[in-house]
Design a protein around this motif. Sequence first.
Motif, PDB file in Angstrom:
ATOM      1  N   LEU A 272       0.837  -1.209   0.000  1.00  0.00           N
ATOM      2  CA  LEU A 272       0.000   0.000   0.000  1.00  0.00           C
ATOM      3  C   LEU A 272       0.869   1.255   0.000  1.00  0.00           C
ATOM      4  O   LEU A 272       0.593   2.216  -0.723  1.00  0.00           O
ATOM      5  N   ALA A 273       1.942   1.220   0.803  1.00  0.00           N
ATOM      6  CA  ALA A 273       2.834   2.383   0.870  1.00  0.00           C
ATOM      7  C   ALA A 273       3.468   2.658  -0.492  1.00  0.00           C
ATOM      8  O   ALA A 273       3.617   3.814  -0.903  1.00  0.00           O
ATOM      9  N   GLN A 274       3.810   1.570  -1.188  1.00  0.00           N
ATOM     10  CA  GLN A 274       4.392   1.754  -2.531  1.00  0.00           C
ATOM     11  C   GLN A 274       3.347   2.298  -3.495  1.00  0.00           C
ATOM     12  O   GLN A 274       3.610   3.219  -4.256  1.00  0.00           O
ATOM     13  N   ALA A 275       2.149   1.722  -3.431  1.00  0.00           N
ATOM     14  CA  ALA A 275       1.081   2.169  -4.332  1.00  0.00           C
ATOM     15  C   ALA A 275       0.710   3.632  -4.065  1.00  0.00           C
ATOM     16  O   ALA A 275       0.422   4.386  -4.984  1.00  0.00           O
TER      17      ALA A 275
ATOM     18  N   MET B 178      -4.363  10.639  -7.508  1.00  0.00           N
ATOM     19  CA  MET B 178      -4.229   9.838  -6.299  1.00  0.00           C
ATOM     20  C   MET B 178      -5.593   9.390  -5.776  1.00  0.00           C
ATOM     21  O   MET B 178      -5.731   8.301  -5.234  1.00  0.00           O
ATOM     22  N   ARG B 179      -6.604  10.226  -5.973  1.00  0.00           N
ATOM     23  CA  ARG B 179      -7.955   9.854  -5.552  1.00  0.00           C
ATOM     24  C   ARG B 179      -8.409   8.612  -6.325  1.00  0.00           C
ATOM     25  O   ARG B 179      -8.937   7.667  -5.752  1.00  0.00           O
ATOM     26  N   ASP B 180      -8.140   8.641  -7.626  1.00  0.00           N
ATOM     27  CA  ASP B 180      -8.518   7.519  -8.475  1.00  0.00           C
ATOM     28  C   ASP B 180      -7.779   6.255  -8.037  1.00  0.00           C
ATOM     29  O   ASP B 180      -8.371   5.179  -7.915  1.00  0.00           O
ATOM     30  N   GLU B 181      -6.483   6.417  -7.778  1.00  0.00           N
ATOM     31  CA  GLU B 181      -5.642   5.294  -7.335  1.00  0.00           C
ATOM     32  C   GLU B 181      -6.155   4.748  -6.004  1.00  0.00           C
ATOM     33  O   GLU B 181      -6.281   3.539  -5.808  1.00  0.00           O
ATOM     34  N   THR B 182      -6.470   5.658  -5.101  1.00  0.00           N
ATOM     35  CA  THR B 182      -6.933   5.281  -3.763  1.00  0.00           C
ATOM     36  C   THR B 182      -8.250   4.518  -3.834  1.00  0.00           C
ATOM     37  O   THR B 182      -8.416   3.481  -3.196  1.00  0.00           O
ATOM     38  N   LEU B 183      -9.177   5.038  -4.629  1.00  0.00           N
ATOM     39  CA  LEU B 183     -10.473   4.371  -4.729  1.00  0.00           C
ATOM     40  C   LEU B 183     -10.338   3.003  -5.386  1.00  0.00           C
ATOM     41  O   LEU B 183     -11.042   2.060  -5.030  1.00  0.00           O
ATOM     42  N   GLY B 184      -9.380   2.894  -6.320  1.00  0.00           N
ATOM     43  CA  GLY B 184      -9.105   1.604  -6.951  1.00  0.00           C
ATOM     44  C   GLY B 184      -8.603   0.600  -5.918  1.00  0.00           C
ATOM     45  O   GLY B 184      -9.056  -0.549  -5.867  1.00  0.00           O
ATOM     46  N   LEU B 185      -7.672   1.054  -5.071  1.00  0.00           N
ATOM     47  CA  LEU B 185      -7.130   0.174  -4.028  1.00  0.00           C
ATOM     48  C   LEU B 185      -8.199  -0.204  -3.006  1.00  0.00           C
ATOM     49  O   LEU B 185      -8.239  -1.327  -2.518  1.00  0.00           O
ATOM     50  N   LEU B 186      -9.049   0.764  -2.724  1.00  0.00           N
ATOM     51  CA  LEU B 186     -10.134   0.513  -1.767  1.00  0.00           C
ATOM     52  C   LEU B 186     -11.109  -0.525  -2.344  1.00  0.00           C
ATOM     53  O   LEU B 186     -11.543  -1.450  -1.637  1.00  0.00           O
ATOM     54  N   ALA B 187     -11.426  -0.393  -3.638  1.00  0.00           N
ATOM     55  CA  ALA B 187     -12.325  -1.346  -4.294  1.00  0.00           C
ATOM     56  C   ALA B 187     -11.703  -2.744  -4.277  1.00  0.00           C
ATOM     57  O   ALA B 187     -12.382  -3.742  -4.004  1.00  0.00           O
TER      58      ALA B 187
END
Lengths: 307, 256
Positions: free
Chosen positions: A128-131, A177-186
């Motif tokens: 997660l830290a890397q992403a 980053m919002r897009d990336e974050t929501l992707g990781l959350l999904a």
Amino acid sequence: MTSALPVRISAGPFAATTQGLAKRFGRDFALLGVELQVPEGAVYVLVGPNGAGKTTTLKLLLGLYAPDAGSVRVLDMDPRAQGPLVRAQVGYVPERGDWGYGYMTVGRLLEHHAAYFPRWDWQYATRLAQAFDVGMERRVGRLSKGVTRRVHLILAMAHRPPLLLLDEPTDGLDPVMRDETLGLLAEHVADTGCTVLISTHLVHEVDRLADHLGVMQGGRLTAQLPREVLHRNLRRYRADVPADWNGAPLLNGTVVKRGGVGREIQWSVWGDEREVARLLADSGATVRDAAPLTLEDAAVALLSRKD
Amino acid sequence: MESVLLNPAPAWTAVAREQFRSVGVALRREALVAAGFFGLLSVWIVYLNTYGFSDAKVPFSPEAGVPAVILALLVPMAVWKGEDPARRGYHRAMPVNHGAHAVMRALSGLVWTLGATLAYFAWFGVASALTGGHVDHEAWWLWLTPFAGVAVTYLLGSALTLVTAYPWRWMGGGMVAYLFLNALRMADGTRPLAELVDGVLWGRYGIGTVATGYSPVDGNRWAHHANASVWLLSTWLWLAVAISVFLYASYRQPER
């Protein structure tokens, strides 16, 4: 028309519920009679303006506040009686940015947090830290708002809790980053099957995740429902009306938002589409179309409801 | 909720260990400042002794602990740095009972503070030995008094930090009020109050007795003598008060 906005969800089981929940600070009620129902495995978006009581609700679910009235259940536990065990099941992202120890490095803060969660997954935390592009050597107090948010998300997710309570999780994140974050959350939700309760006033940012919506205003939960029910029953009707049109009295109480220009009206109405169309037609209007609302439009309509 | 596999809460030993370590990190900056100060002081003393200032001798006495007792009142603010306990912050969101968790953090700070007091006296001991300073050979129990004083003021400072979001204001306000009261002590209305406050601080069983082992002789605030039984009693009294207030504050943190 008898269909009032739903405030109860019929399908359980629920990961978090409140009954008649009230919380007062001094003389002011922050919450009054809140009956929250967050189904297990759902991504429930709690929307409301600032000061609606969203953050207080989340803190009550965590057992950080004691309710003045009513009860709270989280994963079938009472946060007041079993606070430590409840908090062990929850990944929490607070509204405030200065959460955590600013004098620690990110790596040290993660180490600190990991000590409290026996199921902390270091491999996942590192991924997660890397992403999120978060450097472990950076001091937490010197991070920007967006990076701090990402650190909070790592803290919340790396022990794979059954329940995520996210208070404005995208606040401060840039669009990429919002897009990336929501992707990781999904991805996280798909992997773990966890329940997510997101408090926000920026619904469009979490649109693609949400499957339930709750609307809070003035400390009260004025509506909560599954997304498909919202999609089916809340529609924007575009209709032409005659010059001497007197409105549609039979729709009173179901019109969530009224708008329009000249002889064209655009009303957001709650109810069965065919029945609403019939009542509009009976009043003399010619319905041109009835379209479902986006989640954000629906939230705005529900929040600006006057009827 | 049978379908959900619950995460276990952490073992209290793991939490206590981590609290001890994290408080160490929290106090690192203050420790560096203190180390820098004593480093410079050491250089100064070495300089004075090297260049023939033979009077630059460091005495080694329990009374040197008085500054540590005063500073211990401020240490809790550094221990709780980055946390406003009343705001339900990070520390309270952890899966541990709130009161017990606050106690663990505060006690970790106490252990570090007592350790720092020991290091402080070690510095005095070494400096005294190297400079040939006077070593106080009075009763052995007098060496315990600074540690008792540090424990009492630290616990009182912790209680203040836990119950208010503005400990600096309360501490500063209290100090200003005390000075003001002393300035007005000759006025008829304030004299009884000033004497009461003085009694609590510097009376026979006052905090001054706890911190130094010396209590006033027959009510004369300027004449003191070391009395083990008076010290022991006043220490128990003050520790009981400090622990009670501290536990109350730990388990009854305000909501805001």
